[in-house]
Design a protein around this motif. Sequence first.
Motif, PDB file in Angstrom:
ATOM      1  N   TRP A   1       0.867  -1.376   0.008  1.00  0.00           N
ATOM      2  CA  TRP A   1      -0.067  -0.008  -0.003  1.00  0.00           C
ATOM      3  C   TRP A   1       0.811   1.161  -0.163  1.00  0.00           C
ATOM      4  O   TRP A   1       0.599   2.391  -0.566  1.00  0.00           O
ATOM      5  CB  TRP A   1      -0.999   0.009   1.053  1.00  0.00           C
ATOM      6  CG  TRP A   1      -2.005  -1.032   0.914  1.00  0.00           C
ATOM      7  CD1 TRP A   1      -2.515  -2.273   1.491  1.00  0.00           C
ATOM      8  CD2 TRP A   1      -2.790  -0.847  -0.150  1.00  0.00           C
ATOM      9  NE1 TRP A   1      -3.235  -2.780   0.859  1.00  0.00           N
ATOM     10  CE2 TRP A   1      -3.683  -2.155  -0.228  1.00  0.00           C
ATOM     11  CE3 TRP A   1      -3.320  -0.149  -1.141  1.00  0.00           C
ATOM     12  CZ2 TRP A   1      -4.671  -2.704  -0.896  1.00  0.00           C
ATOM     13  CZ3 TRP A   1      -4.261  -0.494  -2.078  1.00  0.00           C
ATOM     14  CH2 TRP A   1      -5.120  -1.718  -2.003  1.00  0.00           C
ATOM     15  N   ARG A   2       1.791   1.175   0.652  1.00  0.00           N
ATOM     16  CA  ARG A   2       2.978   2.237   0.380  1.00  0.00           C
ATOM     17  C   ARG A   2       3.520   2.713  -0.900  1.00  0.00           C
ATOM     18  O   ARG A   2       3.398   3.680  -1.276  1.00  0.00           O
ATOM     19  CB  ARG A   2       4.189   2.132   1.572  1.00  0.00           C
ATOM     20  CG  ARG A   2       3.822   2.516   2.880  1.00  0.00           C
ATOM     21  CD  ARG A   2       5.305   2.673   3.420  1.00  0.00           C
ATOM     22  NE  ARG A   2       6.219   1.618   3.210  1.00  0.00           N
ATOM     23  CZ  ARG A   2       6.085   0.335   4.027  1.00  0.00           C
ATOM     24  NH1 ARG A   2       5.516   0.115   5.000  1.00  0.00           N
ATOM     25  NH2 ARG A   2       7.401  -0.411   3.799  1.00  0.00           N
ATOM     26  N   LEU A   3       3.716   1.506  -1.753  1.00  0.00           N
ATOM     27  CA  LEU A   3       4.070   1.609  -2.962  1.00  0.00           C
ATOM     28  C   LEU A   3       2.819   1.946  -3.807  1.00  0.00           C
ATOM     29  O   LEU A   3       3.236   2.880  -4.957  1.00  0.00           O
ATOM     30  CB  LEU A   3       4.644   0.264  -3.514  1.00  0.00           C
ATOM     31  CG  LEU A   3       5.971  -0.231  -3.032  1.00  0.00           C
ATOM     32  CD1 LEU A   3       6.220  -1.639  -3.688  1.00  0.00           C
ATOM     33  CD2 LEU A   3       6.947   0.679  -3.563  1.00  0.00           C
ATOM     34  N   VAL A   4       1.719   1.643  -3.804  1.00  0.00           N
ATOM     35  CA  VAL A   4       0.412   1.960  -4.340  1.00  0.00           C
ATOM     36  C   VAL A   4       0.619   3.591  -4.208  1.00  0.00           C
ATOM     37  O   VAL A   4       0.271   4.296  -5.166  1.00  0.00           O
ATOM     38  CB  VAL A   4      -0.824   1.484  -3.731  1.00  0.00           C
ATOM     39  CG1 VAL A   4      -2.066   2.217  -4.661  1.00  0.00           C
ATOM     40  CG2 VAL A   4      -0.585  -0.149  -4.112  1.00  0.00           C
ATOM     41  N   ALA A   5       0.480   4.036  -3.085  1.00  0.00           N
ATOM     42  CA  ALA A   5       0.290   5.527  -2.688  1.00  0.00           C
ATOM     43  C   ALA A   5       1.501   6.225  -3.400  1.00  0.00           C
ATOM     44  O   ALA A   5       1.462   7.364  -3.926  1.00  0.00           O
ATOM     45  CB  ALA A   5       0.564   5.690  -1.181  1.00  0.00           C
ATOM     46  N   LYS A   6       2.694   5.766  -3.523  1.00  0.00           N
ATOM     47  CA  LYS A   6       3.776   6.270  -4.132  1.00  0.00           C
ATOM     48  C   LYS A   6       3.659   6.605  -5.545  1.00  0.00           C
ATOM     49  O   LYS A   6       3.969   7.718  -5.981  1.00  0.00           O
ATOM     50  CB  LYS A   6       5.152   5.507  -3.819  1.00  0.00           C
ATOM     51  CG  LYS A   6       6.202   6.282  -4.641  1.00  0.00           C
ATOM     52  CD  LYS A   6       7.530   4.979  -4.191  1.00  0.00           C
ATOM     53  CE  LYS A   6       8.788   5.755  -4.822  1.00  0.00           C
ATOM     54  NZ  LYS A   6       9.964   4.720  -4.427  1.00  0.00           N
ATOM     55  N   TYR A   7       2.869   5.565  -6.242  1.00  0.00           N
ATOM     56  CA  TYR A   7       2.838   5.533  -7.644  1.00  0.00           C
ATOM     57  C   TYR A   7       1.595   6.341  -8.266  1.00  0.00           C
ATOM     58  O   TYR A   7       1.543   6.645  -9.397  1.00  0.00           O
ATOM     59  CB  TYR A   7       3.135   4.297  -8.117  1.00  0.00           C
ATOM     60  CG  TYR A   7       4.655   3.874  -8.314  1.00  0.00           C
ATOM     61  CD1 TYR A   7       5.573   4.173  -9.062  1.00  0.00           C
ATOM     62  CD2 TYR A   7       5.161   3.119  -6.978  1.00  0.00           C
ATOM     63  CE1 TYR A   7       6.780   3.861  -9.122  1.00  0.00           C
ATOM     64  CE2 TYR A   7       6.489   2.913  -7.063  1.00  0.00           C
ATOM     65  CZ  TYR A   7       7.171   3.446  -8.283  1.00  0.00           C
ATOM     66  OH  TYR A   7       8.702   3.154  -8.044  1.00  0.00           O
ATOM     67  N   ARG A   8       0.661   6.355  -7.337  1.00  0.00           N
ATOM     68  CA  ARG A   8      -0.801   6.808  -7.542  1.00  0.00           C
ATOM     69  C   ARG A   8      -0.568   8.476  -7.866  1.00  0.00           C
ATOM     70  O   ARG A   8       0.105   9.242  -7.276  1.00  0.00           O
ATOM     71  CB  ARG A   8      -1.543   6.746  -6.424  1.00  0.00           C
ATOM     72  CG  ARG A   8      -3.348   7.190  -6.855  1.00  0.00           C
ATOM     73  CD  ARG A   8      -3.844   7.009  -5.480  1.00  0.00           C
ATOM     74  NE  ARG A   8      -4.475   5.402  -6.013  1.00  0.00           N
ATOM     75  CZ  ARG A   8      -4.752   4.480  -4.808  1.00  0.00           C
ATOM     76  NH1 ARG A   8      -4.741   5.034  -3.714  1.00  0.00           N
ATOM     77  NH2 ARG A   8      -5.152   3.421  -5.276  1.00  0.00           N
TER      78      ARG A   8
END
Length: 89
Positions: A11-18
């Motif tokens: 979820w941290r990666l999703v937030a980073k790339y969103r």
Amino acid sequence: MPTMENDSKFWRLVAKYRRSKRGEMLLSLNETARNSSDIADRIDVSTNTSGNYLREAKQDGIVECVTPESDRYRMYSLTDLGQDIAREL
């Protein structure tokens, strides 16, 4: 089975790339393998910037080089984790 730590990283990666150029890069790679120059053209950034995005995404474990033996025109695609993240974008 995913652990809580892996779920948190996901979820941290999703937030980073969103909603970012990095996310646009992932979405373009979700269609097909591409080289840095093609990515730069598609997401409207310099080739150096797309190279930096690719390097960072490789460190995050979401992009891999599928032509590592090539000195020029290296092609990149999403890992399984990268595909999962792209689906969330």
